[in-house]
Enzyme design. Structure first.
Site, short mmCIF file in Angstrom:
data_model
loop_
_atom_site.label_atom_id
_atom_site.label_comp_id
_atom_site.label_asym_id
_atom_site.label_seq_id
_atom_site.Cartn_x
_atom_site.Cartn_y
_atom_site.Cartn_z
N PRO A 1 1.10 -0.67 0.07
CA PRO A 1 0.09 0.02 0.05
C PRO A 1 0.97 0.96 0.19
CG PRO A 1 0.14 -0.84 2.12
CD PRO A 1 0.98 -1.99 1.22
N ASP A 2 0.35 2.41 -0.57
CA ASP A 2 1.39 3.87 -0.76
C ASP A 2 0.39 4.26 0.65
OD1 ASP A 2 1.76 6.55 -0.63
OD2 ASP A 2 0.78 6.23 -2.62
N PHE A 3 1.77 4.19 1.16
CA PHE A 3 1.25 5.18 3.02
C PHE A 3 0.78 6.16 3.21
CE2 PHE A 3 5.82 6.62 2.91
CZ PHE A 3 5.48 7.97 2.94
N ARG A 4 0.67 7.39 2.14
CA ARG A 4 0.12 8.10 1.85
C ARG A 4 -1.34 8.35 1.92
NH1 ARG A 4 4.74 9.50 -0.25
NH2 ARG A 4 4.00 9.16 -1.96
N ASN B 1 10.89 3.75 -4.00
CA ASN B 1 10.34 3.07 -3.32
C ASN B 1 11.73 2.29 -3.07
OD1 ASN B 1 7.95 3.44 -4.57
ND2 ASN B 1 8.28 2.06 -6.08
N ASP C 1 11.84 -1.50 -1.40
CA ASP C 1 10.71 -2.50 -1.92
C ASP C 1 12.05 -3.21 -2.74
OD1 ASP C 1 9.69 -1.46 -4.61
OD2 ASP C 1 8.00 -1.69 -3.60
N HIS D 1 15.43 6.95 -1.99
CA HIS D 1 14.87 6.10 -0.30
C HIS D 1 15.82 5.05 0.04
CE1 HIS D 1 11.56 9.33 -1.45
NE2 HIS D 1 12.51 10.28 -1.46
N CYS E 1 25.17 -1.43 10.46
CA CYS E 1 25.37 -0.87 11.81
C CYS E 1 25.90 0.13 12.58
CB CYS E 1 26.49 -1.96 12.80
SG CYS E 1 27.02 -1.01 14.17
N SER F 1 3.64 7.88 -9.75
CA SER F 1 4.26 8.62 -8.18
C SER F 1 3.33 10.01 -8.80
CB SER F 1 5.75 9.00 -8.65
OG SER F 1 5.48 10.18 -7.58
N SER F 2 2.17 11.00 -7.49
CA SER F 2 1.69 11.86 -8.16
C SER F 2 2.92 13.15 -7.80
CB SER F 2 0.86 11.70 -6.03
OG SER F 2 2.20 11.91 -5.55
ZN ZN Z 1 28.68 -2.76 14.58
#
Ligand code: ZN
Length: 252
Positions: free
Chosen positions: A37-40, A107, A109, A124, A132, A198-199
């Site tokens: 789902p698109d979280f927006r 995305n 994903d 992103h 770490c 994309s919007s």
């Molecule tokens: Zn470490």
């Protein structure tokens, strides 16, 4: 016999055929047919009743790492199961035919990678790995599950016991500079930018089509719902991306 007017998919196929440099810019909409789902979109999936800015920000990660992982771990597991849909596969096929230079995606994903896209700029970041924050050791997605402390559910480095964070850009974090610069270069030199799912509201992605237009290139929009670039788009496809892109491929 009078020729029928070309469909939008055929028009986009023509633009692709005559473009010497084409890039795709993709957003959440390309992964919706894969069940992400698109979280927006309010009230859907794992983002329901949760303000993502509250739990998925770098500030929240440091302030309450346990809470961060309570939210993020199920999302990790959900995303890990998802597979590319025909829209991802169509872009990979365009690249393999030499008709697409790169995919720039918002995305995380990694479905473009799974689909076979080679030249991929993930502005992103991606869930493909976690690192770490203290010593920089990195683990692939499949191995992160083994890092969670059974007591507090926090992912911890096996070497230095530092905090392990997904290699995604959280709210409040800097975007990866190298990826952004590469995306801007591609946008500014593209003869055609295909914006998919994309919007085009979230910067810096929202500013990339502008770079293409400013350099004399064309922009095509393949997205349900309105975008800021509809008025300037050379062609506009507004159906299901998992049907529209294979139709474009079929018209080539
Ligand atoms: Zn470490």
């Amino acid at each position: 016999m009078s020729p029928r007017a070309p469909t939008a998919a055929e028009q986009l196929a023509d633009l692709i055929r005559f473009s010497r440099s084409t890039v795709a810019l993709t957003g959440a909409g390309i992964s919706v047919p894969s069940g992400i789902p698109d979280f927006r979109t309010p009230g859907e999936g794992v983002w329901e009743n949760v303000d993502p800015f509250e739990v998925a920000s770098i500030e929240a990660f440091h302030r309450d790492t346990k809470r961060f992982w309570e939210f993020y771990r199920p999302r990790f597991e959900m995303l890990g199961d998802r597979v590319p849909n025909p829209a991802h596969l169509a872009l990979a096929e365009l690249e393999s035919r030499g008709l697409l230079s790169a995919v720039i995606t918002q995305n995380i994903d990694r479905l473009h990678r799974t689909a076979g896209t080679r030249e991929l700029i993930e502005i992103h970041g991606s869930i493909a790995s976690s690192s770490c924050l203290s010593c920089g050791t990195s683990w692939p997605l499949a191995e992160v599950e083994g890092l969670f402390d059974p007591d507090d559910g926090v992912a911890t480095c096996t070497g230095c016991f530092g905090k392990v964070k997904p290699d995604v850009v959280l709210f409040g974090e800097m975007l990866p500079l190298e990826a952004i610069e590469r995306a801007r270069d591609l946008a500014a030199t593209a003869e055609l930018m295909i914006c998919v799912g994309s919007s085009l509201e979230v910067f810096p992605a929202a500013g990339l089509p502008e770079l293409t237009l400013a350099a004399g290139g064309a922009v095509a929009v393949v997205t349900k719902g309105p975008t800021h670039y509809d008025g300037e788009a050379a062609v506009r496809l507004d159906g299901d991306v998992a049907e529209e892109l294979p139709a474009v491929l079929a018209a080539l």
